[in-house]
Design a protein around this motif. Sequence first.
Motif, PDB file in Angstrom:
ATOM      1  N   SER A 370       0.831  -1.203   0.000  1.00  0.00           N
ATOM      2  CA  SER A 370       0.000   0.000   0.000  1.00  0.00           C
ATOM      3  C   SER A 370       0.867   1.255   0.000  1.00  0.00           C
ATOM      4  CB  SER A 370      -0.926   0.003   1.217  1.00  0.00           C
ATOM      5  OG  SER A 370      -1.854  -1.056   1.145  1.00  0.00           O
ATOM      6  N   VAL A 371       2.023   1.181   0.681  1.00  0.00           N
ATOM      7  CA  VAL A 371       2.939   2.321   0.684  1.00  0.00           C
ATOM      8  C   VAL A 371       3.468   2.576  -0.724  1.00  0.00           C
ATOM      9  CG1 VAL A 371       5.089   3.227   1.635  1.00  0.00           C
ATOM     10  CG2 VAL A 371       3.571   1.861   3.076  1.00  0.00           C
ATOM     11  N   VAL A 372       3.810   1.508  -1.441  1.00  0.00           N
ATOM     12  CA  VAL A 372       4.304   1.652  -2.816  1.00  0.00           C
ATOM     13  C   VAL A 372       3.204   2.200  -3.728  1.00  0.00           C
ATOM     14  CG1 VAL A 372       5.294   0.431  -4.786  1.00  0.00           C
ATOM     15  CG2 VAL A 372       5.964  -0.216  -2.468  1.00  0.00           C
ATOM     16  N   LEU A 373       1.982   1.699  -3.564  1.00  0.00           N
ATOM     17  CA  LEU A 373       0.867   2.185  -4.382  1.00  0.00           C
ATOM     18  C   LEU A 373       0.568   3.651  -4.108  1.00  0.00           C
ATOM     19  CD1 LEU A 373      -1.591  -0.861  -4.276  1.00  0.00           C
ATOM     20  CD2 LEU A 373      -0.206  -0.090  -6.202  1.00  0.00           C
ATOM     21  N   THR A 439       2.062 -11.434   7.599  1.00  0.00           N
ATOM     22  CA  THR A 439       1.699 -10.129   7.031  1.00  0.00           C
ATOM     23  C   THR A 439       1.885 -10.105   5.524  1.00  0.00           C
ATOM     24  OG1 THR A 439       2.353  -9.048   9.098  1.00  0.00           O
ATOM     25  CG2 THR A 439       2.129  -7.654   7.164  1.00  0.00           C
ATOM     26  N   LYS A 440       3.028 -10.587   5.031  1.00  0.00           N
ATOM     27  CA  LYS A 440       3.290 -10.567   3.596  1.00  0.00           C
ATOM     28  C   LYS A 440       2.293 -11.449   2.852  1.00  0.00           C
ATOM     29  CE  LYS A 440       6.841 -11.799   0.204  1.00  0.00           C
ATOM     30  NZ  LYS A 440       6.539 -10.660  -0.655  1.00  0.00           N
ATOM     31  N   GLU A 441       1.952 -12.594   3.397  1.00  0.00           N
ATOM     32  CA  GLU A 441       1.001 -13.496   2.741  1.00  0.00           C
ATOM     33  C   GLU A 441      -0.362 -12.839   2.596  1.00  0.00           C
ATOM     34  OE1 GLU A 441      -1.227 -17.784   3.621  1.00  0.00           O
ATOM     35  OE2 GLU A 441       0.553 -17.188   4.789  1.00  0.00           O
ATOM     36  N   TYR A 442      -0.856 -12.230   3.679  1.00  0.00           N
ATOM     37  CA  TYR A 442      -2.169 -11.588   3.627  1.00  0.00           C
ATOM     38  C   TYR A 442      -2.146 -10.356   2.724  1.00  0.00           C
ATOM     39  CZ  TYR A 442      -3.042 -14.540   7.702  1.00  0.00           C
ATOM     40  OH  TYR A 442      -3.182 -15.611   8.542  1.00  0.00           O
ATOM     41  N   ASP A 443      -1.029  -9.639   2.746  1.00  0.00           N
ATOM     42  CA  ASP A 443      -0.912  -8.452   1.882  1.00  0.00           C
ATOM     43  C   ASP A 443      -0.935  -8.854   0.413  1.00  0.00           C
ATOM     44  OD1 ASP A 443      -0.689  -5.823   1.256  1.00  0.00           O
ATOM     45  OD2 ASP A 443       1.442  -5.639   1.717  1.00  0.00           O
ATOM     46  N   ASP A 444      -0.254  -9.940   0.058  1.00  0.00           N
ATOM     47  CA  ASP A 444      -0.248 -10.414  -1.332  1.00  0.00           C
ATOM     48  C   ASP A 444      -1.646 -10.838  -1.772  1.00  0.00           C
ATOM     49  OD1 ASP A 444       2.438  -9.948  -1.490  1.00  0.00           O
ATOM     50  OD2 ASP A 444       3.027 -12.012  -1.030  1.00  0.00           O
ATOM     51  N   PHE A 491      -9.670   5.325  -2.482  1.00  0.00           N
ATOM     52  CA  PHE A 491      -9.992   4.743  -1.179  1.00  0.00           C
ATOM     53  C   PHE A 491      -9.807   3.222  -1.174  1.00  0.00           C
ATOM     54  CE2 PHE A 491     -13.743   4.096  -3.629  1.00  0.00           C
ATOM     55  CZ  PHE A 491     -14.401   3.019  -3.083  1.00  0.00           C
ATOM     56  N   ILE A 492      -9.768   2.601  -2.358  1.00  0.00           N
ATOM     57  CA  ILE A 492      -9.582   1.145  -2.422  1.00  0.00           C
ATOM     58  C   ILE A 492      -8.189   0.767  -1.897  1.00  0.00           C
ATOM     59  CG2 ILE A 492      -9.484  -0.824  -4.011  1.00  0.00           C
ATOM     60  CD1 ILE A 492     -11.539   0.499  -5.722  1.00  0.00           C
ATOM     61  N   MET A 493      -7.235   1.724  -1.964  1.00  0.00           N
ATOM     62  CA  MET A 493      -5.880   1.443  -1.503  1.00  0.00           C
ATOM     63  C   MET A 493      -5.828   1.156  -0.001  1.00  0.00           C
ATOM     64  SD  MET A 493      -4.298   1.561  -4.298  1.00  0.00           S
ATOM     65  CE  MET A 493      -4.447   2.220  -5.952  1.00  0.00           C
ATOM     66  N   MET A 494      -6.847   1.596   0.733  1.00  0.00           N
ATOM     67  CA  MET A 494      -6.857   1.337   2.171  1.00  0.00           C
ATOM     68  C   MET A 494      -7.432  -0.033   2.522  1.00  0.00           C
ATOM     69  SD  MET A 494      -7.909   5.039   3.766  1.00  0.00           S
ATOM     70  CE  MET A 494      -9.352   5.289   2.744  1.00  0.00           C
ATOM     71  N   CYS A 495      -7.996  -0.710   1.536  1.00  0.00           N
ATOM     72  CA  CYS A 495      -8.631  -2.005   1.808  1.00  0.00           C
ATOM     73  C   CYS A 495      -7.633  -3.110   2.183  1.00  0.00           C
ATOM     74  CB  CYS A 495      -9.466  -2.435   0.612  1.00  0.00           C
ATOM     75  SG  CYS A 495     -10.905  -1.362   0.331  1.00  0.00           S
ATOM     76  N   PRO A 496      -6.413  -3.166   1.601  1.00  0.00           N
ATOM     77  CA  PRO A 496      -5.490  -4.227   2.030  1.00  0.00           C
ATOM     78  C   PRO A 496      -5.203  -4.199   3.521  1.00  0.00           C
ATOM     79  CG  PRO A 496      -4.717  -3.262  -0.011  1.00  0.00           C
ATOM     80  CD  PRO A 496      -5.873  -2.440   0.434  1.00  0.00           C
ATOM     81  N   GLN A 497      -5.107  -3.007   4.102  1.00  0.00           N
ATOM     82  CA  GLN A 497      -4.847  -2.930   5.539  1.00  0.00           C
ATOM     83  C   GLN A 497      -6.020  -3.484   6.336  1.00  0.00           C
ATOM     84  OE1 GLN A 497      -1.762  -1.674   6.960  1.00  0.00           O
ATOM     85  NE2 GLN A 497      -2.741  -2.944   8.512  1.00  0.00           N
ATOM     86  N   LEU A 498      -7.239  -3.263   5.851  1.00  0.00           N
ATOM     87  CA  LEU A 498      -8.409  -3.839   6.521  1.00  0.00           C
ATOM     88  C   LEU A 498      -8.351  -5.364   6.493  1.00  0.00           C
ATOM     89  CD1 LEU A 498     -11.273  -1.541   5.156  1.00  0.00           C
ATOM     90  CD2 LEU A 498     -10.235  -1.474   7.427  1.00  0.00           C
ATOM     91  N   PHE A 499      -7.928  -5.928   5.377  1.00  0.00           N
ATOM     92  CA  PHE A 499      -7.841  -7.378   5.243  1.00  0.00           C
ATOM     93  C   PHE A 499      -6.767  -7.949   6.177  1.00  0.00           C
ATOM     94  CE2 PHE A 499      -6.243 -11.231   3.081  1.00  0.00           C
ATOM     95  CZ  PHE A 499      -7.429 -11.965   3.041  1.00  0.00           C
ATOM     96  N   ILE A 500      -5.622  -7.255   6.273  1.00  0.00           N
ATOM     97  CA  ILE A 500      -4.563  -7.713   7.175  1.00  0.00           C
ATOM     98  C   ILE A 500      -5.033  -7.652   8.624  1.00  0.00           C
ATOM     99  CG2 ILE A 500      -2.250  -7.157   8.032  1.00  0.00           C
ATOM    100  CD1 ILE A 500      -1.546  -6.223   5.219  1.00  0.00           C
TER     101      ILE A 500
END
Length: 593
Positions: A370-373, A439-444, A491-500
């Motif tokens: 998300s930081v890279v995006l 963390t990396k697995e869920y982020d991917d 706002f979709i960029m914040m969704c990965p953090q919700l999933f983690i």
Amino acid sequence: MAPPAGQTAAVAEVAGADGPQPQQQQRGFGSTISGIVRIAVFWYFASKFFSPKQKPVDPSAPSQLMTNLFHKGESLDMWFYMSEHEKFNDFGNDKALYWHETNIPYAVWTPESIRTKSLTYYPSETLQNNGSLYAHVFFARSGFPIDPTDPEYQPLNSFNRTHAVATYFPKQKKNKKKSLLGSPKDDDESEPEVENVGDKKSDLKVEVPVEYVSLWKPNVTINLVDDFTRYSQNGVPPNIAPHLLVEPTTGNYYPTVYFNEFWLLRDKFIPVNATVSELPLNLEISPISMMKWQLFQQVDQSFQMQRSYGSMLDGESDELKRVFLEGNPYLLGITMFVSMLHSVFDFLAFKNDIQFWNKNKSMEGLSAKSVVLNFICQFVIFLYLLDNDTSWMILASSGVGVCIEFWKIGKAMRIEVDRSGMIPRLRFHDRESYSSNKTKEYDDIAIKFLSYVLLLLVIGLSIYSLAYERHKSWYSWILSSLTSCVYMFGFIMMCPQLFINYKLKSVAHLPWRQMTYKFLNTIIDDLFAFVIKMPILHRLSVFRDDVIFLIYLYQRWVYPVDKTRVNEFGFGGEDETAEKLITEKEEEDKKTN
């Protein structure tokens, strides 16, 4: 009266209205109001350090003070002539006299001191073809003539001022955007690019003469300034001296005449062309206090200075004035207060964001992708602003944001410079605290599914933009499509953090202080969405971030705080306690020894 045919198109050309731009939609009412404070402070220091210095007064010289030639409450007669010449002396022409008033009390606030008149002016063929028109306003003591050829004429009893009723603005250049699919209609409307002179390598271009458009001022407000100050001849304030009309024989000054155009907005001007057969004209004469006159002068100078430095675009001053003209005063006061809070929360969110990433030692539970995006999104917005000739202050602000996002990548990942090839390249590696746990697995997983959604949205919006919108080039189309997607679906960029957070069943790793300030700003934006007129789709888009923040709050309530987990500074609660005990024991040992 409805404007004549052809005025709408001309106003659009002069104002340069090309439709809403994505970056303009993001600039809310709060940023406009908060600019008042910056303008006031900037003007104060600029006037302190850059105002022209007054000449030193010789103490040995006798003091000579200038006074007003007229007295307070003295009756004045007024003549309002209009002519196509800048100088006027045709006093016998009754057709040139459009307004005459008698017994106007000078600098007295009574109903008799305010006079108004509305009339219709029929333009000549010269005026219809970019001609000039001037208003010549003459004042004299009641009963005295204004014609210098009259035997009873006395120069000390009359004065006059000239004001342009028809003004000129550079005509907005035709839009160079075109349909990239080759629509013949768009090709006819687009302006051909300027051809190069000489060979292809030459940078010289043919200079196209600037075309001006004649505009009619529908309102002429004449203010007599209530000024009876005794000025020293060597000490007239620099902001008053240009407006002071001094009588040469006595050294005293005539009453100051101020043509008040402060509230005359640009969109109220009427374009003058061959299709215009009549023009409305509203006239008013009234007194104005010295303080109010100086306030109008200072605000106009501040706007001018801001435009010269590129910190304010053309038309923004009119929008700010419109807020005061059309807004409810109580609602305006509340809005200004809330806007100041918005600025404070923005600063605190920025400060805590920097502190969080500066002190962060672990990427456990945080989405590095998300930081890279976020960096990519900020860089796309910067390129879009650069392509659309945005002011340098906005470009500088966006550029700083890009640098900060890149700095965050360095805190979230390991960056190495690979010099093995001909060209050095940057290589990014995951940190051990990020790749050694789930963390990396869920982020991917989250990025994988969200990338499919984003790809479909980007393709769909790009095809729509290519088919129905015009662009300068293929490069502009790519930037415009990407920028629109960033603004609409960011706002979709914040969704990965919700999933983690959902997978780890914890939110202890998040920078909650920074997110709290951002959430408060989101609430303020919601308030502005109800106050300001805006399209319904843009109004709905304001509430999109609320859904994400509410989910964050729900996760914070559902998932209990585990003090054994690593917090935002890279260590847990038990580690802090152990560290504290070890430090205390070491201090006791030092005292014993």
